[in-house]
Design an enzyme around this catalytic site. Structure first.
Site, PDB file in Angstrom:
ATOM      1  N   THR A   1       0.868  -1.182   0.000  1.00 11.41           N
ATOM      2  CA  THR A   1       0.000   0.000   0.000  1.00 11.41           C
ATOM      3  C   THR A   1       0.901   1.227   0.000  1.00 11.41           C
ATOM      4  O   THR A   1       2.068   1.146   0.394  1.00 11.41           O
ATOM      5  CB  THR A   1      -0.887   0.044   1.258  1.00 11.41           C
ATOM      6  OG1 THR A   1      -0.009   0.098   2.393  1.00 11.41           O
ATOM      7  CG2 THR A   1      -1.771  -1.166   1.365  1.00 11.41           C
TER       8      THR A   1
ATOM      9  N   LYS B   1     -12.979  18.019  10.986  1.00 13.81           N
ATOM     10  CA  LYS B   1     -13.783  18.128  12.206  1.00 13.81           C
ATOM     11  C   LYS B   1     -13.972  19.589  12.564  1.00 13.81           C
ATOM     12  O   LYS B   1     -13.018  20.277  12.936  1.00 13.81           O
ATOM     13  CB  LYS B   1     -13.120  17.383  13.358  1.00 13.81           C
ATOM     14  CG  LYS B   1     -14.058  17.212  14.535  1.00 13.81           C
ATOM     15  CD  LYS B   1     -13.640  16.067  15.416  1.00 13.81           C
ATOM     16  CE  LYS B   1     -14.839  15.591  16.244  1.00 13.81           C
ATOM     17  NZ  LYS B   1     -14.506  14.538  17.165  1.00 13.81           N
TER      18      LYS B   1
ATOM     19  N   TRP C   1     -18.521  16.439  11.763  1.00 13.51           N
ATOM     20  CA  TRP C   1     -17.679  16.036  10.632  1.00 13.51           C
ATOM     21  C   TRP C   1     -18.164  16.626   9.317  1.00 13.51           C
ATOM     22  O   TRP C   1     -19.354  16.651   9.031  1.00 13.51           O
ATOM     23  CB  TRP C   1     -17.656  14.522  10.508  1.00 13.51           C
ATOM     24  CG  TRP C   1     -16.956  13.842  11.645  1.00 13.51           C
ATOM     25  CD1 TRP C   1     -17.541  13.161  12.669  1.00 13.51           C
ATOM     26  CD2 TRP C   1     -15.546  13.789  11.885  1.00 13.51           C
ATOM     27  NE1 TRP C   1     -16.581  12.679  13.523  1.00 13.51           N
ATOM     28  CE2 TRP C   1     -15.347  13.044  13.068  1.00 13.51           C
ATOM     29  CE3 TRP C   1     -14.434  14.301  11.221  1.00 13.51           C
ATOM     30  CZ2 TRP C   1     -14.082  12.799  13.600  1.00 13.51           C
ATOM     31  CZ3 TRP C   1     -13.172  14.044  11.735  1.00 13.51           C
ATOM     32  CH2 TRP C   1     -13.005  13.309  12.915  1.00 13.51           C
TER      33      TRP C   1
ATOM     34  N   GLU D   1      -5.746  -3.904  -0.474  1.00 15.75           N
ATOM     35  CA  GLU D   1      -6.014  -5.016   0.453  1.00 15.75           C
ATOM     36  C   GLU D   1      -7.157  -5.910  -0.014  1.00 15.75           C
ATOM     37  O   GLU D   1      -7.423  -6.952   0.572  1.00 15.75           O
ATOM     38  CB  GLU D   1      -6.373  -4.457   1.848  1.00 15.75           C
ATOM     39  CG  GLU D   1      -5.219  -3.868   2.619  1.00 15.75           C
ATOM     40  CD  GLU D   1      -4.972  -2.383   2.308  1.00 15.75           C
ATOM     41  OE1 GLU D   1      -5.386  -1.923   1.218  1.00 15.75           O
ATOM     42  OE2 GLU D   1      -4.358  -1.697   3.154  1.00 15.75           O
TER      43      GLU D   1
HETATM   44  P1  ADP Z   1      -3.723   4.298  -1.667  1.00 15.27           P
HETATM   45  O1  ADP Z   1      -4.790   5.195  -2.217  1.00 15.27           O
HETATM   46  O2  ADP Z   1      -3.555   4.440  -0.201  1.00 15.27           O
HETATM   47  O3  ADP Z   1      -2.508   4.310  -2.500  1.00 15.27           O
HETATM   48  P2  ADP Z   1      -5.322   2.102  -2.542  1.00 15.27           P
HETATM   49  O4  ADP Z   1      -5.129   2.274  -3.979  1.00 15.27           O
HETATM   50  O5  ADP Z   1      -5.431   0.747  -1.999  1.00 15.27           O
HETATM   51  O6  ADP Z   1      -4.172   2.789  -1.789  1.00 15.27           O
HETATM   52  O7  ADP Z   1      -6.534   2.999  -2.156  1.00 15.27           O
HETATM   53  C1  ADP Z   1      -7.631   2.565  -1.434  1.00 15.27           C
HETATM   54  C2  ADP Z   1      -8.397   3.749  -0.948  1.00 15.27           C
HETATM   55  O8  ADP Z   1      -8.735   4.619  -2.027  1.00 15.27           O
HETATM   56  C3  ADP Z   1      -9.706   3.398  -0.325  1.00 15.27           C
HETATM   57  O9  ADP Z   1      -9.541   2.996   1.001  1.00 15.27           O
HETATM   58  C4  ADP Z   1     -10.468   4.702  -0.452  1.00 15.27           C
HETATM   59  O10 ADP Z   1     -10.133   5.606   0.581  1.00 15.27           O
HETATM   60  C5  ADP Z   1      -9.966   5.254  -1.746  1.00 15.27           C
HETATM   61  N1  ADP Z   1     -10.913   4.972  -2.828  1.00 15.27           N
HETATM   62  C6  ADP Z   1     -10.851   3.993  -3.745  1.00 15.27           C
HETATM   63  N2  ADP Z   1     -11.885   4.076  -4.599  1.00 15.27           N
HETATM   64  C7  ADP Z   1     -12.635   5.125  -4.207  1.00 15.27           C
HETATM   65  C8  ADP Z   1     -13.847   5.733  -4.671  1.00 15.27           C
HETATM   66  N3  ADP Z   1     -14.485   5.289  -5.736  1.00 15.27           N
HETATM   67  N4  ADP Z   1     -14.307   6.792  -3.982  1.00 15.27           N
HETATM   68  C9  ADP Z   1     -13.673   7.279  -2.910  1.00 15.27           C
HETATM   69  N5  ADP Z   1     -12.536   6.761  -2.427  1.00 15.27           N
HETATM   70  C10 ADP Z   1     -12.021   5.697  -3.068  1.00 15.27           C
END
Ligand code: ADP
Length: 539
Positions: free
Chosen positions: A185, A438, A443, A330
């Protein structure tokens, strides 16, 4: 009483063997780093993946060894994926936009034995490799004619590595729970954490995302994953496309609007997937140049929130169905994709985008739960919000080397996203926990404000961050980029928002910026923005 069905493990190698046997003539088309567009078929890819497995064996690679990649979407990267996993080794994809220190950290943490790199990333690996003592060699993914001078101690030419090898390799049969690939990640907080996929999870995920209401993949489709193979397995598309025999189009290093349009149009692509920033670029190019995409039927937009304005524009201006999707590294990574239920198709056209802007419904195989602050499950009424927790056969149950164990509790994985689920099963992300603002104990969702701001005609992209405030704790600051030829005005935009949200949600200030910092996976880097505006104070 046990059933009497054959116990055959679900293995990554079987995907490509199946495609070569049943879709032998179907093409994989790649834009190469060297320049030309490369074409071959599933039959060719299977032969070359077997050569790769033979080559790795000759290098002394053993089942379970980690093999790194730092590469664009392209046919050689695809061969490394299938060659490594197929022989029982673990393909570890790395994000090339990381700092050399971070790459060195990943090489050491994963204990990569070899790493495959595209020409573009040679300077990066030249800096990182000397700091990874376990690394035995760097394979440069090109032919002899393009082999560059390098300071690397053990640089191997990809095509030379394959040249001496035979086309036949007996794919070994082993436990389907064996690790197939590894992806970290992005680690916006602390060190990146490794997600170790299994063959079984990868195949079940492939079945799921190919389904009609997910990505709808089949041998009738021409598929271009813009999402990189180093970003959560290109959302699993190369595997699922192989499973279904879809034509694959790999964009290589050119991801600007014009280059993408040329690939999408030229290869008659019917399905594509990527993050919103990519589609911003493509939409701008098509509008400015009066272009269309007549073959394109569906696009999945995910990775960060798809603005409602983008979903509407794709549908109304270009006749392309935009499917909002949500997932995480994940989760292999797909957790939900949005399509309308049959009865929703009869809703007035103006109401449909309200549903389509949500992140969607999970496929069979993903279960969702909303956990309130007090730890109790919240109702699926579209209102109650809390941390989204998930479980299923392609959800990570622990990180590599057991880091970050607190996310895994009672058989659920805590996503760190705050969400609602409505009575129809549609999940909507309110915000990432750490991005929520916040204000006065209440929120504010940065995602909602950004989505509304992007409906203003003067605004191209928007990002909202919380700024420390003496009275309210935090207040929202709106950062925007201007739409082409437009000049967004603070008062006018804030009034526009005031007509759409509660007064205390309206940002205290708006700043127009030239561009946003974009991370390796194409998302706006809120952490960088928070750092840049750390000392900002509202007037
Ligand atoms: P990172 O963004 O930390 O590099 P990931 O690609 O695994 O790692 O991203 C997952 C995160 O991206 C999710 O937990 C969420 O916060 C965000 N995310 C993914 N798809 C969407 C979406 N369609 N709308 C909003 N947030 C999203």
């Amino acid at each position: 009483m046990l059933g009497l069905m054959m116990d055959m493990p679900l293995l990554v190698s079987s995907l490509l063997r199946h495609a070569a046997a049943n879709h032998a003539e179907v093409e994989i088309v790649s834009r190469t780093v060297e320049g030309p567009v490369h074409r071959y078929t599933y039959a060719d890819a299977h032969r070359r993946a077997q050569r790769m497995a033979n080559a790795l064996t000759a290098l002394g690679v053993q089942p379970g060894d980690r093999i790194g990649t730092i590469a664009w979407n392209g046919y050689r990267h695809y061969e490394v994926w299938f060659g490594t996993s197929g022989m029982g080794a673990v393909c570890h994809t790395m994000n090339p936009r990381l700092h050399p220190d971070q790459i060195a950290y990943l090489l050491n943490h994963a204990e990569d034995r070899y790493v495959f790199v595209d020409l573009t990333f040679l300077p990066l690996i030249e800096q990182a490799a000397p700091r990874a003592p376990a690394l035995q060699g760097v394979v440069v993914m090109t032919d002899r004619a393009h082999m560059p001078d390098t300071t690397l101690a053990n640089a191997i030419c990809y095509e030379e590595l394959l040249d001496g090898q035979g086309d036949a390799f007996e794919w070994p049969v082993f436990d389907e729970n064996t690790a197939s690939s590894l992806c970290y990640t992005s680690g916006t907080t602390g060190h990146p954490k490794g997600v170790l996929y299994s063959h079984r999870a990868t195949l079940l995920h492939s079945y799921a995302i190919a389904m009609p209401s997910m990505m709808c993949l089949s041998d009738r489709e021409s598929v271009l994953p813009v999402v990189p193979m180093f970003h959560a397995n290109a959302w699993g598309i190369p595997y699922a496309a192989t499973m279904t025999g879809a034509k694959q189009v790999m964009p290589g290093p050119l991801l600007d609007g014009k280059s993408l349009w040329e690939m999408l149009d030229g290869e008659k692509v019917t399905f594509s997937a990527g993050v919103p920033t990519i589609w911003h670029g493509l939409l701008a190019y098509m509008r400015e140049n009066g272009k269309r995409l007549d073959s394109m039927q569906r696009m999945v937009i995910g990775g960060s929130a798809a603005p409602r304005s983008m979903i509407e524009a794709l549908d109304r201006e270009f006749g392309i169905e935009a499917r909002h999707g949500w997932g995480m590294t994940e989760m292999s990574p797909v957790g939900a994709i949005n399509t309308l239920k049959p009865w929703m198709l009869d809703l007035p056209e103006a109401e449909q985008p309200d549903i389509l802007a949500k992140q969607g419904r999970p496929p069979f195989g993903v279960e969702m739960m909303i956990e309130g602050d007090d730890g109790t499950p919240q109702p699926h009424d579209g209102v109650a919000q809390g941390e989204l927790k998930v479980r299923g056969p392609w959800v990570c149950r622990a990180y590599f080397k057991n880091e970050g164990a607190e996310a895994h509790r009672d058989g659920w994985f805590g996503t760190g996203d705050v969400a609602t689920v409505d009575a129809d099963g549609y999940m909507q992300i309110v915000d990432r926990k750490k991005d929520m603002i916040k204000s006065g104990g209440e929120w504010i969702s940065s995602i909602d404000l950004e989505d509304l701001a992007m409906r203003h005609p003067d605004i191209a992209q928007a990002a909202v961050i919380g700024i420390a405030h003496p009275k309210w704790d935090e207040r929202p600051l709106l950062l925007v980029t201007a739409a082409p030829g437009r000049n967004p005005q603070r008062n006018e935009v804030l009034q526009f928002l005031e007509s759409k949200v509660a007064k205390w949600w309206v940002p205290d200030e708006m700043i127009v910026v030239d561009s946003f910092p974009i991370g390796g996976t194409g998302k706006i880097l809120k952490t960088d923005l928070r750092e840049t505006y750390r000392d900002f104070r509202f007037p």
